[in-house]
Design an enzyme around this catalytic site. Sequence first.
Site: not given
Length: 295
Positions: A104, A161, A265
């Site tokens: 995200d 992911h 980050s």
Amino acid sequence: MNKPQKQDETNEASGSDRLLTLPQYLIPQHFLSVIMHRLTQSKRPWLKQRLIRFVASKYQVNMAEAANPDLNSYPSFNAFFTRSLKSGSRPLEGDNSVLASPVDGVISQLGAITNDQLIQAKGRHYRLNDLLAGDEALSQQFSEGQFATIYLSPRDYHRIHMPLSGRLLQMTYIPGKLFSVNPRTVRAVPDLFARNERLVTVFETAEGPMVLILVGAIFVGSMETVWSGQITPPYGRSIRQWHYDKDHLVQLEKGQEMGRFNMGSTVIILLPKQAKSFASKWQAGTAVKMGQALT
């Protein structure tokens, strides 16, 4: 390969950007990050609850999608920050050949790697070979390829992911600075992503080679992967590299967790020249969710 996507034209560094970023050159970045790491691991109720509630409120964290929505039940701030999501909340779009967003966040930049150059922000480029710490053989694989840089803010889900199913070939820890990776600092600090500490992971996929780079930043207490656990801290001073073969097989499926950040980050994806181009709807400044189809 299709033409690169149009880049954002509104993110050029201003004088105030440079002035507000100046203190980051002077502060002890790694020392402060170690202190922050300790704070985020603390299980003292008064401390961890204040940190959790402050961040949840300030950044309007959506706890409705969390597997555990109870802020009081997390044993530490880090447990809250790296929380898992409810099953099915991030469906994977497209078939196995479609590149899914690994996180995200907000797309900082994306497009073609031209003349060994990646766009950092308007008016700022940096070299692919510098990003990969001088690994010429790896750089050649992605020459004239594509890249996408995705920024994770404190409000975002912080697990990373797999964009495609793949077999891990190598992992490289590259020591460096810990400048913030927020948009202001990205505009202001030259070669930021090639200067900051980072973890370069290389995968073999059915669509060709793929690199996922986890970029460290100030107050990012640690970076970790599912196959090696915590990589930082401690912070190293030299490059470390691991190779994975059939005797040390790491095979991950599309959508499977591969790592996580503590605190916000950036993730950079590198794709080879023959890879599918990014879909035209994705532009610099566009928000993206893990699992959404990028190609």
